[in-house]
Write an enzyme that holds these catalytic residues in place. Structure first.
Site, PDB file in Angstrom:
ATOM      1  N   HIS A   1       3.178  12.307   3.594  1.00  0.00           N
ATOM      2  CA  HIS A   1       2.252  11.752   2.612  1.00  0.00           C
ATOM      3  C   HIS A   1       2.859  11.899   1.220  1.00  0.00           C
ATOM      4  O   HIS A   1       2.773  10.988   0.409  1.00  0.00           O
ATOM      5  CB  HIS A   1       0.907  12.480   2.704  1.00  0.00           C
ATOM      6  CG  HIS A   1      -0.192  11.835   1.940  1.00  0.00           C
ATOM      7  ND1 HIS A   1      -0.553  10.521   2.123  1.00  0.00           N
ATOM      8  CD2 HIS A   1      -1.016  12.327   0.967  1.00  0.00           C
ATOM      9  CE1 HIS A   1      -1.552  10.222   1.309  1.00  0.00           C
ATOM     10  NE2 HIS A   1      -1.838  11.302   0.590  1.00  0.00           N
TER      11      HIS A   1
ATOM     12  N   LYS B   1       7.102   7.515  -1.643  1.00  0.00           N
ATOM     13  CA  LYS B   1       6.284   7.289  -2.839  1.00  0.00           C
ATOM     14  C   LYS B   1       7.075   7.428  -4.137  1.00  0.00           C
ATOM     15  O   LYS B   1       6.607   7.015  -5.195  1.00  0.00           O
ATOM     16  CB  LYS B   1       5.075   8.221  -2.838  1.00  0.00           C
ATOM     17  CG  LYS B   1       4.012   7.856  -1.797  1.00  0.00           C
ATOM     18  CD  LYS B   1       2.785   8.748  -1.913  1.00  0.00           C
ATOM     19  CE  LYS B   1       1.672   8.320  -0.963  1.00  0.00           C
ATOM     20  NZ  LYS B   1       1.962   8.622   0.448  1.00  0.00           N
TER      21      LYS B   1
ATOM     22  N   CYS C   1      -7.083   7.813   1.252  1.00  0.00           N
ATOM     23  CA  CYS C   1      -5.659   7.518   1.297  1.00  0.00           C
ATOM     24  C   CYS C   1      -5.071   7.600   2.701  1.00  0.00           C
ATOM     25  O   CYS C   1      -3.874   7.353   2.882  1.00  0.00           O
ATOM     26  CB  CYS C   1      -4.913   8.442   0.348  1.00  0.00           C
ATOM     27  SG  CYS C   1      -5.427   8.227  -1.371  1.00  0.00           S
TER      28      CYS C   1
ATOM     29  N   HIS D   1       1.897   5.611  -5.203  1.00  0.00           N
ATOM     30  CA  HIS D   1       0.875   5.907  -4.184  1.00  0.00           C
ATOM     31  C   HIS D   1      -0.027   4.694  -4.032  1.00  0.00           C
ATOM     32  O   HIS D   1      -0.771   4.329  -4.948  1.00  0.00           O
ATOM     33  CB  HIS D   1       0.078   7.125  -4.625  1.00  0.00           C
ATOM     34  CG  HIS D   1      -0.804   7.691  -3.559  1.00  0.00           C
ATOM     35  ND1 HIS D   1      -1.074   7.064  -2.361  1.00  0.00           N
ATOM     36  CD2 HIS D   1      -1.510   8.868  -3.510  1.00  0.00           C
ATOM     37  CE1 HIS D   1      -1.880   7.800  -1.636  1.00  0.00           C
ATOM     38  NE2 HIS D   1      -2.155   8.908  -2.312  1.00  0.00           N
TER      39      HIS D   1
ATOM     40  N   PHE E   1      -8.701  12.009   0.272  1.00  0.00           N
ATOM     41  CA  PHE E   1      -9.852  12.718  -0.273  1.00  0.00           C
ATOM     42  C   PHE E   1     -10.937  12.812   0.801  1.00  0.00           C
ATOM     43  O   PHE E   1     -11.086  11.926   1.647  1.00  0.00           O
ATOM     44  CB  PHE E   1     -10.405  11.972  -1.484  1.00  0.00           C
ATOM     45  CG  PHE E   1      -9.611  12.180  -2.757  1.00  0.00           C
ATOM     46  CD1 PHE E   1      -8.502  13.002  -2.797  1.00  0.00           C
ATOM     47  CD2 PHE E   1      -9.992  11.548  -3.928  1.00  0.00           C
ATOM     48  CE1 PHE E   1      -7.785  13.194  -3.969  1.00  0.00           C
ATOM     49  CE2 PHE E   1      -9.293  11.729  -5.108  1.00  0.00           C
ATOM     50  CZ  PHE E   1      -8.177  12.554  -5.131  1.00  0.00           C
TER      51      PHE E   1
ATOM     52  N   GLU F   1       1.747  20.316   2.490  1.00  0.00           N
ATOM     53  CA  GLU F   1       2.260  19.471   3.564  1.00  0.00           C
ATOM     54  C   GLU F   1       3.603  19.981   4.078  1.00  0.00           C
ATOM     55  O   GLU F   1       3.814  20.099   5.300  1.00  0.00           O
ATOM     56  CB  GLU F   1       2.393  18.027   3.089  1.00  0.00           C
ATOM     57  CG  GLU F   1       2.826  17.065   4.187  1.00  0.00           C
ATOM     58  CD  GLU F   1       2.866  15.620   3.749  1.00  0.00           C
ATOM     59  OE1 GLU F   1       2.908  14.740   4.632  1.00  0.00           O
ATOM     60  OE2 GLU F   1       2.876  15.356   2.523  1.00  0.00           O
TER      61      GLU F   1
END
Length: 406
Positions: A302, A331, A162, A336, A394, A313
């Site tokens: 993110h 998002k 991502c 996402h 990931f 985060e």
């Protein structure tokens, strides 16, 4: 201003928020979510997604080309055409040997691969398309952009989950700064809203189960968030050295002044609980740009709407930028976009810097008390000298881009 900055002269977007950068920006400012029940996911435990609206590839691309391309490559081409036109490069045709392409993706042509696998199981090997392999390869977005625009410089694909779209932009910037190219098309694309991928994410517990309220499912930093909503799309930026952009009189939307990347070295799917990898990438981007924490007006996070990511985060941002850290996540509107997310959100950050407006975070009704940052919930105008865009993936991938006003 750091001499390591490169110019952003073009933006192209195709996302659930709309086709085209202008439509995306308008939708972001309204904070209207795009998630809806998806007929293609019928029967799954999670059957909601964020799709590109009114997508007709034969209207947007050469119909003779469409059938040979995976949906992810179609997205990339559409976004790239807008970016090239926006930059004014369509008529100017820069030196093709000095023009690079760097594209990121997480899954590549997974929908085409799954379709052909289903045909194999239903029929026989003879029924499998001869285009199965080229339609499925993850480098085809970059390769097809080079074919479409005749670029002959470095042509690269990156796959950092991502973070891929942001990594691609960072790598393209490095190519320009080290003299490998004068111009670059850089971004990310993803089209993996398929039953297999959605079932896999759902089994992990990564997706929101708020299927009875799709519009309210993606709620970054909210106390009652329960996972992300999967989406699709692409974002492409035209990057140029400042010398090249100024020589041709290009309109510079913003500057990419810093880039930082790191690995958590912690877990295949979970971020480091202390945010050490993200902190390293963020501090590297700030140092690269010659910026101090007080210089950052806001951070496009993110912000996935998952329990762990949002807390880690936000806590990391407050630790690095201080209690005044001002953050937002787009998002809540788009869902996402996985491998495309970093590129799309980099484009949103450029638009924020250019328009001096921080877009809101959709669906934030009760901020998680563990999150102490200033989360923006309505459009906030004001001069933006510098902003950062975070991406995490990931495998512990982290990429941070720092932007400054032109």
């Amino acid at each position: 201003m750091t001499t390591a900055a490169v110019a952003v002269t073009g933006i192209g977007l195709i996302t659930p928020a709309g086709i085209g950068a202008a439509r995306n920006w308008r939708r972001l400012l309204t904070a209207r979510p795009t998630a809806a029940t998806d007929p293609e996911l019928a029967g799954l435990r999670v059957d909601i997604a964020c799709r590109v609206p009114d997508f007709d590839p034969e209207r947007l691309l050469d119909p003779k080309l469409v059938w040979r391309l995976d949906r992810s490559v179609q997205f990339a081409l559409i976004a790239a055409h807008e970016a090239v036109a926006d930059a004014g490069l369509a008529a100017e045709q820069p030196d093709p040997t000095r023009t690079a392409v760097v594209m990121g993706t997480g899954f590549g042509g997974i929908s085409s691969l799954q379709a052909q696998h289903a045909r194999l199981l239903r029929s026989a090997p003879a029924r499998v398309s001869p285009l199965t392999v080229p339609m499925s390869l993850s480098n085809m977005a970059a390769g097809c952009l080079a074919i479409e625009f005749g670029t002959q410089g470095p042509n690269l694909s990156v796959s950092t989950a991502c973070a891929a779209g942001a990594t691609a932009i960072g790598v393209a910037r490095d190519l320009l700064l080290c003299g490998r190219a004068d111009v670059a098309l850089a971004g990310g694309t993803e089209a993996c809203v398929t039953p297999l991928i959605v079932a896999g994410f759902a089994k992990m517990g990564a997706l929101s189960s708020r299927t009875g309220d799709p519009a309210g499912a993606s709620r970054p930093f909210d106390r009652f968030r329960d996972g992300f909503v999967i989406g699709e799309g692409a974002g492409v930026l035209v990057l140029e050295t400042q010398a090249h952009a100024r020589a041709r009189g290009a309109h510079i939307r913003a500057l990419i002044s810093g880039y930082g990347a790191s690995a958590d070295a912690h877990h295949p799917t979970a971020p480091h609980p202390d945010g050490t990898g993200l902190e390293h990438a963020l501090r590297a981007a700030l140092a690269d740009a010659g910026l101090a924490d007080r210089d950052i007006t806001y951070t496009n996070t993110h912000g996935t709407s998952t329990r762990l990511n949002d807390t880690v985060e936000a806590t990391t941002l407050v630790r690095v930028l201080g209690s005044q850290a001002t953050i937002t996540s787009t998002k809540g509107v788009t869902g996402h976009l996985l491998g495309a997310a970093g590129a799309v959100e980099a484009a949103y950050t450029v638009l924020s810097v250019q328009h001096h407006t921080i877009p809101p975070t959709a669906n934030l009704t009760t901020q998680d008390p563990a999150i102490h940052a200033d989360v923006v919930t309505s459009p906030r105008p004001g001069r933006i000298r510098a902003a950062v865009s975070n991406s995490m993936g990931f495998g512990g991938q982290n990429a941070v881009l720092a932007f400054t006003a032109a």
